[in-house]
Motif scaffolding. Structure first.
Motif, mmCIF file in Angstrom:
data_model
loop_
_atom_site.group_PDB
_atom_site.id
_atom_site.type_symbol
_atom_site.label_atom_id
_atom_site.label_comp_id
_atom_site.label_asym_id
_atom_site.label_seq_id
_atom_site.Cartn_x
_atom_site.Cartn_y
_atom_site.Cartn_z
ATOM 1 N N THR A 1 0.954 -1.008 -0.008
ATOM 2 C CA THR A 1 0.894 0.095 -0.235
ATOM 3 C C THR A 1 1.006 1.405 -0.340
ATOM 4 N N TYR A 2 2.267 1.243 0.620
ATOM 5 C CA TYR A 2 2.879 2.335 0.596
ATOM 6 C C TYR A 2 4.078 2.456 -0.663
ATOM 7 N N LEU A 3 4.981 1.014 -1.028
ATOM 8 C CA LEU A 3 5.970 1.487 -1.971
ATOM 9 C C LEU A 3 5.251 1.049 -3.147
ATOM 10 N N PRO A 4 4.398 1.133 -3.921
ATOM 11 C CA PRO A 4 4.300 1.640 -4.905
ATOM 12 C C PRO A 4 4.610 3.448 -4.906
ATOM 13 N N VAL B 1 9.414 10.300 1.036
ATOM 14 C CA VAL B 1 10.713 10.842 2.459
ATOM 15 C C VAL B 1 9.592 10.285 3.212
ATOM 16 N N LEU B 2 8.508 10.876 3.848
ATOM 17 C CA LEU B 2 7.574 10.751 4.926
ATOM 18 C C LEU B 2 7.160 8.804 4.881
ATOM 19 N N THR B 3 7.055 8.907 3.915
ATOM 20 C CA THR B 3 5.949 7.393 3.485
ATOM 21 C C THR B 3 7.345 6.006 3.525
ATOM 22 N N ALA B 4 8.252 6.873 2.432
ATOM 23 C CA ALA B 4 9.149 5.909 2.378
ATOM 24 C C ALA B 4 10.193 5.524 4.778
ATOM 25 N N THR B 5 10.358 6.474 5.740
ATOM 26 C CA THR B 5 11.545 6.069 6.609
ATOM 27 C C THR B 5 10.319 5.546 7.561
ATOM 28 N N LEU B 6 8.751 5.431 7.425
ATOM 29 C CA LEU B 6 8.279 5.042 8.563
ATOM 30 C C LEU B 6 8.574 3.315 8.853
#
Length: 439
Positions: free
Chosen positions: A79-82, A383-388
């Motif tokens: 749900t986040y990676l793409p 940046v915000l999505t990947a670091t979580l």
């Protein structure tokens, strides 16, 4: 990233095409500002549906596909990676396409994507490729809509009203985040998780209609005046050049990365820590999570007044630092009085993080040229999505080797270090203060 870049001159006015005159601007109070009211109602509606889906999809994977820990984690990652991988292209698309059409399309396409999962599960035809593909497409559409919304708001709201307008949208999302999980739990408890997904489909149908009612002027691209449109690579470089030039944007990315790495590690270990290390009963754990909702709601209520009282630059600095420092209360709970200490943490973190987020987004909208806002928003959102998830994975891996409490202390230190970057050099936020004064 040297501090000397804070003194670099701003680009000349002719460096980008002028934005079209936003509709409905002027002295209209926000409570009667039709485009903003439409966006607030849409955010309230759309923030409930995904919360239902966040519960329903994993339960579907468990019930229909016998998902284990790896399957559930993979589903969440998809749900986040793409959206992270495609974020540069999403930014270019937002800057170049017709915003109203993009918002409507990305919202209504969600209906067949999510609805297909419901029908496949009802007919016993749900497969892993189908479920993962639906999660990936839905996540990408959500990322695109989020970037488009942040680029849309400065075109319908005057700059002097951006702060209270962002606060209103954050308030609508907060209500959805509070009520959505409860609604999802009730629905899934009454009916099968698959039919519960239809709630999100209904929310997307309503949301697309609300976007369709936005002013037609949003369909006029801010790049219409560009006689020689750039290639996608050149467009990406142009967006990155803004982030390199503007010290505030670079430090926003650094602060957000630090807070999300530390916060992700803390969140990933929080329930395990509260249960095994602290022995909190379920009712206390529920009360702790409720305290976070109270903190968020309080942050929404005070964000505009606090930011104006402190100044936007100081509000960004103080609230980021406060959010990072609050994370130290999580390991401090192991020293005694665990329940009240964790309640205090959730209240402080929810308050500080909410005010910081609202002020940060407003500052970004003020200093970024309108024709580049989509690209800048998409880069920072990535940046915000990947670091979580990176923080959550790293925290879990380290905790299995050195223990939970040391990792929680280290996670808080990482978050505080990221937030501290906003304080050095001292004139770091001069650009956003000048932009706020001009507005």
């Amino acid at each position: 990233m040297g501090s000397s870049s804070a003194t670099e001159p701003s680009p000349p006015p002719e460096s980008g095409p002028p934005a079209p005159a936003p509709p409905d601007r002027g002295s209209v109070p926000l409570r009667r500002h039709r485009p903003l009211l439409l966006l607030v109602i849409e955010q309230l509606t759309s923030s409930v549906g995904p919360q239902v889906t966040a519960l329903a999809l994993p339960l579907l994977a468990i019930a229909h596909l016998n998902a284990g820990p790896l399957g559930a984690s993979t589903l969440m990652a998809m749900t986040y990676l793409p959206g992270v991988v495609l974020s540069p292209l999403i930014g270019v698309a937002v800057d170049r396409t017709r915003l109203r059409r993009l918002l409507v399309t990305t919202t209504w396409v969600q209906v067949p994507v999510i609805g297909s999962v419901t029908f496949a599960a009802a007919s016993d035809g749900l497969t892993w490729p189908h479920l993962l593909a639906a999660a990936a497409v839905s996540g990408t559409l959500n990322s695109t809509q989020s970037v488009a919304l942040q680029s849309c708001l400065p075109r319908v709201v005057p700059s002097e009203q951006l702060l209270p307008a962002n606060t209103s949208l954050a308030g609508a999302r907060t209500i959805g985040l509070i009520g959505g999980p409860a609604l999802g739990g009730i629905l899934i408890g009454i009916i099968d998780p698959a039919p519960a997904l239809l709630v999100e489909c209904a929310a997307y149908v309503i949301g697309g209609g609300l976007f369709l009612a936005l002013p037609m002027a949003l369909n006029r691209s801010v790049n219409d005046a560009d006689a020689n449109p750039k290639s996608r690579i050149d467009a990406l470089r142009e967006g990155l050049a803004v982030i390199r030039r503007e010290t505030l944007l670079r430090r926003q990315a650094l602060a957000a990365a630090g807070l999300n790495l530390g916060g992700g590690a803390g969140s990933g270990l929080f329930i395990l820590y509260a249960d095994r290390e602290l022995g909190l009963p379920n009712w206390q754990l529920g009360a702790v999570y409720a305290a976070y909702a109270v903190g968020m709601g309080t942050g929404v209520l005070v964000a505009t007044a606090a930011t104006r009282a402190l100044g936007m630059a100081r509000a960004i600095q103080v609230c980021a630092l406060g959010a990072g420092a609050a994370l130290f209360l999580i390991p401090a709970a192991s020293l005694g009085l665990a329940f009240p200490v964790l309640v205090l943490y959730e209240l402080l973190f929810g308050l500080m993080a909410t005010v910081w987020s609202i002020a940060m987004v407003t500052g970004r909208q003020l200093i970024t040229p309108p024709h580049l806002l989509g690209r800048v928003n998409s880069f920072l959102q990535a940046v915000l999505t990947a670091t979580l998830p990176v923080g959550a994975f790293a925290g879990g891996w380290l905790a299995s080797r050195v223990g939970i409490v040391p990792v929680l202390i280290g996670a808080a230190a990482v978050a505080l270090a990221g937030a501290s970057s906003l304080w050095f050099p001292r004139d770091l936020l001069a650009d956003v203060e000048r932009a706020a004064e001009k507005s």
